[in-house]
Design an enzyme around this catalytic site. Structure first.
Site, short mmCIF file in Angstrom:
data_model
loop_
_atom_site.label_atom_id
_atom_site.label_comp_id
_atom_site.label_asym_id
_atom_site.label_seq_id
_atom_site.Cartn_x
_atom_site.Cartn_y
_atom_site.Cartn_z
N ASP A 3 0.86 -1.18 0.00
CA ASP A 3 0.00 0.00 0.00
C ASP A 3 0.89 1.23 0.00
O ASP A 3 2.03 1.21 0.48
CB ASP A 3 -0.89 0.02 1.25
N ASP A 5 0.30 4.16 1.53
CA ASP A 5 0.20 5.05 2.69
C ASP A 5 1.38 4.81 3.62
O ASP A 5 2.30 4.06 3.32
CB ASP A 5 -1.14 4.85 3.40
N TYR A 257 -23.74 -5.63 18.71
CA TYR A 257 -24.76 -5.86 19.73
C TYR A 257 -24.83 -4.78 20.80
O TYR A 257 -25.74 -4.81 21.62
CB TYR A 257 -24.49 -7.21 20.43
#
Length: 478
Positions: A3, A5, A257
């Site tokens: 990547d 970044d 949840y």
């Protein structure tokens, strides 16, 4: 190929270090090269501009008068590219390939500086003296990238970003992801319940968060936790199972949840009247969270903080919010009287029923659990030292039992309270009493003040010796 970044830069650095450590001759023969892909693309009509670093993009924005008319796309990972884009990169292979160039003495020193465990203090100096927010890698005339150029102009951005993510601000006590969450919650006026997973998605969208939502969800949970040893003041409400002191909060339910909302303290700490005065950051042409918030009391001291970055780490104990309020009010009420004795700021952990005492060497505090004799040959442990969790302590007692130091122990805890009953032969109990129950049963923990690092108001990592110094220098310099 990684990547593009700063996390990708870190992976490149780790690979370089790995090869340098085991097969240094491969660096000498030019074995390593990388294949670059764009980190961002700016589109306006049929025109497409590619950028291979954030610094390159920011430089373009400053020089382009109509930059706001472009649509910006951030390429977080290689998977963001389409098949057509990938084919285009490989059809122009030589344009995207960068070969590394090795200078034995200089590059060896730089690689060791960044990755050697014994060079932490040198890494501090390197970041402080060499970091240039606008720095970007420049190739040699023949298209090569010297290893020291990569380290000083690209890898250093990861090191700086690592510190930003790991070390809080002295002003608001927040790290960037926490600040994004607070910004999103305040912007949404989050007074009604929302699932943690849904809130993370909203935050990611509103603040242009470029990392995984799982880390945002974990941070939301941390900001809402209220068990003993977590937050003195939680900015978010824990509605559901957000974890307990049994295993240090790691027993929380799934973000799908559990629910949260702003706590009743949020707008008291961060008054809405201050919002227009804050310095908001910009991402892809949109305003996002501020550089830092200005709470009415220093949350860095209220909730404390821990983190390990590049060259720096931090451990900030928690202090009493009431003491902080009294101290700040006393300063404000005595601006013209420098000789006035200001109130003491004492450590405080919400819900903790043990004692926290100052260390004789002045280097912090010692927290002590609660233990007392119960009958002829048993002890009751009703509090553990700060940072010691119930499950961990049970493991410790199990080892004592296996060694024969104790004959048995039983438990009768709640999620909030501690209750161990320990039985042992009377002779061993008397010897333990003579040595000190706290020492024998490891019921003390250190809360040091020798490593209180935080970012100052001018974004410099600063070491503070006392809570008063942090308040006087940065939080409330009145």
């Amino acid at each position: 190929m990684t990547d593009m970044d700063t996390d990708g830069s870190h992976i490149k650095g780790l690979i370089i270090n790995f090869i340098h450590f085991f097969w240094p001759s491969l660096l000498e023969c030019g074995f390593i090269s990388e294949f670059t892909t764009p980190l961002l693309k700016a589109r306006h009509g049929q025109k497409v501009q590619s950028f291979y670093s954030m610094q390159e993009y920011e430089s373009w924005r400053e020089k382009t008068s109509n930059a706001d008319k472009y649509t910006i796309k951030y390429y977080k990972g290689l998977g963001t590219n389409t098949t057509a884009e990938a084919l285009d990169y490989f059809e122009n292979f030589d344009r995207h390939r960068r070969k590394y160039q090795y200078n034995a003495d200089f590059d060896d020193r730089m690689i060791n500086l960044v990755f050697d465990k014994g060079s932490a203090s040198k890494r501090k100096d390197w970041i402080l003296k060499s970091y240039d927010p606008k720095g970007t890698v420049e190739c040699t005339d023949d298209g090569h990238v010297p290893y020291h150029e990569f380290i000083n102009k690209e890898l250093i951005h990861f090191s700086h970003g690592d510190n930003l993510r790991s070390i809080p601000s002295a002003i608001d006590g927040l790290k960037p992801s926490m600040r994004k969450i607070l910004y999103g919650a305040l912007k949404r006026k989050l007074t009604s319940e929302i699932k943690v997973a849904q809130l993370a998605g909203y935050i990611s969208e509103q603040t242009h968060y470029h990392h995984g939502e799982a880390s945002l969800q974990a941070t939301i949970v941390n900001m809402a936790q209220d068990y003993v040893g977590s937050n003195n003041i939680n900015i978010l409400e824990p509605i559901g199972q957000f974890g307990t002191r049994l295993i240090g909060g790691r027993d929380q339910a799934s973000p799908r949840y559990i629910f949260t909302k702003l706590s009743k303290f949020a707008r008291l700490l961060f008054p809405s009247e201050d919002d227009p005065l804050l310095d908001y950051l910009e991402e892809d042409g949109h305003l996002i969270e501020p550089r830092y918030y200005c709470p009415i009391i220093p949350l860095a001291l209220v909730n404390g903080g821990q983190g390990i970055g590049s060259g720096w780490s931090t451990t900030i104990p928690q202090f009493c919010p009431h003491d902080l309020i009294h101290y700040i009010r006393a300063k404000l009420n005595n601006l013209d009287n420098a000789a006035v004795t200001l109130p003491q700021i004492r450590p405080k952990v919400r819900g903790f029923v043990g004692e926290i005492i100052a260390r004789p060497d002045g280097k912090g505090y010692t927290s002590r659990g609660v233990i007392a004799r119960h009958g002829k040959n048993s002890l009751i442990i009703s509090e553990l030292p700060v940072g010691r969790w119930t499950s961990d302590y049970k493991s410790f007692l199990t080892k004592m039992l296996a060694r024969g130091d104790i004959t048995s122990f039983s438990e009768d805890h709640s999620t909030e309270n501690i209750h161990f009953q320990v039985r042992m032969p009377i002779a061993k109990l008397l010897r333990a009493e003579k040595r000190g129950f706290h020492k024998v049963f490891q019921l003390e923990s250190n809360l040091p003040t020798t490593n209180m690092h935080a970012f100052s108001h001018d974004s410099v990592i600063t070491k503070y010796s006392t809570p008063e110094q942090m308040i006087d220098n940065d939080s409330f310099p009145v």
